[in-house]
Design an enzyme around this catalytic site. Sequence first.
Site, short mmCIF file in Angstrom:
data_model
loop_
_atom_site.label_atom_id
_atom_site.label_comp_id
_atom_site.label_asym_id
_atom_site.label_seq_id
_atom_site.Cartn_x
_atom_site.Cartn_y
_atom_site.Cartn_z
N CYS A 35 0.83 -1.21 0.00
CA CYS A 35 0.00 0.00 0.00
C CYS A 35 0.86 1.26 0.00
O CYS A 35 0.34 2.36 -0.07
CB CYS A 35 -0.89 0.05 1.23
N CYS A 105 -1.45 9.54 7.25
CA CYS A 105 -0.20 9.17 7.95
C CYS A 105 -0.39 9.28 9.47
O CYS A 105 0.12 8.46 10.23
CB CYS A 105 0.95 10.07 7.51
#
Length: 281
Positions: A35, A105
């Site tokens: 990913c 993130c």
Amino acid sequence: MWDYTDKVKEHFLHPKNAGAMEDADAVGEVGSLACGDALKLYLKVDENERIVEASFQTFGCASAIASSSALTELIKGKTLEEAKAISNKDIADFLGGLPRQKMHCSVMGREALDAAIDNYKGISRPKEELEGEILCHCFGVTEEKIRQAIMENNLTTVEDVTSFTKAGGGCGECLEDIGELLDKVRAEMKKRPPVEKQPAGLSNVQRMQLVMKTLEDEIRPSLKQDGGNIELVDIIAKKVLVRLQGTCSHCPASKATLKGFVEAKLREQVEPDIQVEEVVS
Ligand code: FES
């Protein structure tokens, strides 16, 4: 080119606590190389369930590395319970913000922390069993993860969901399902009573008393364990002004303590929209 804050650049170029930990008490691993982002978080935990050391290995972009570095700085010295209160927004705030398209993130950091705490407590997390069906197969994102991101960050569009979770950012086949889930979760959020624990219509005196009691009973004892303390300076409407003392006053994670612990506790015990601000003098 992303518009990163100086703090993001600093934590990307000079990450804190990078590297594996040989004798870790807990490890949390999320994401996958396929990913494009993967994070392995290591914790050393003492007998009081306090995180005494944290380190990470991250494969990903600048914001993934900076978010991992920030996360380790935020959780060091906290108990597992205090660390659990840290949200992806706290990680982003610590860095002075992240580009919206990179918020995933900070979410990855938060997930790694949850995984590490589960690992410490001996809970194994078969993803589908605990989090429901995978909705985005390109990035292995479950329905529950999307639901959580929508609620925690008040997301309103499918693009937001992609920015915060990556779901939908590949082949696009899941976009319709994401849209349906978004509508469903937002409808649920509207129906939910805003605050379950909120005493209705607190007077100023009641608010002041509850704030003082929560500070005394629940907040100071935790801060004092680390040589810190907190002074109530004033309460103006729903804004609580405080001064951090002792080790808290110069701790690099003081902002997270203020928002992730002090404000979170007051919101839980007093009123959900109360705000805490630090007075520095
Ligand atoms: S299945 Fe979600 S982007 Fe491909």
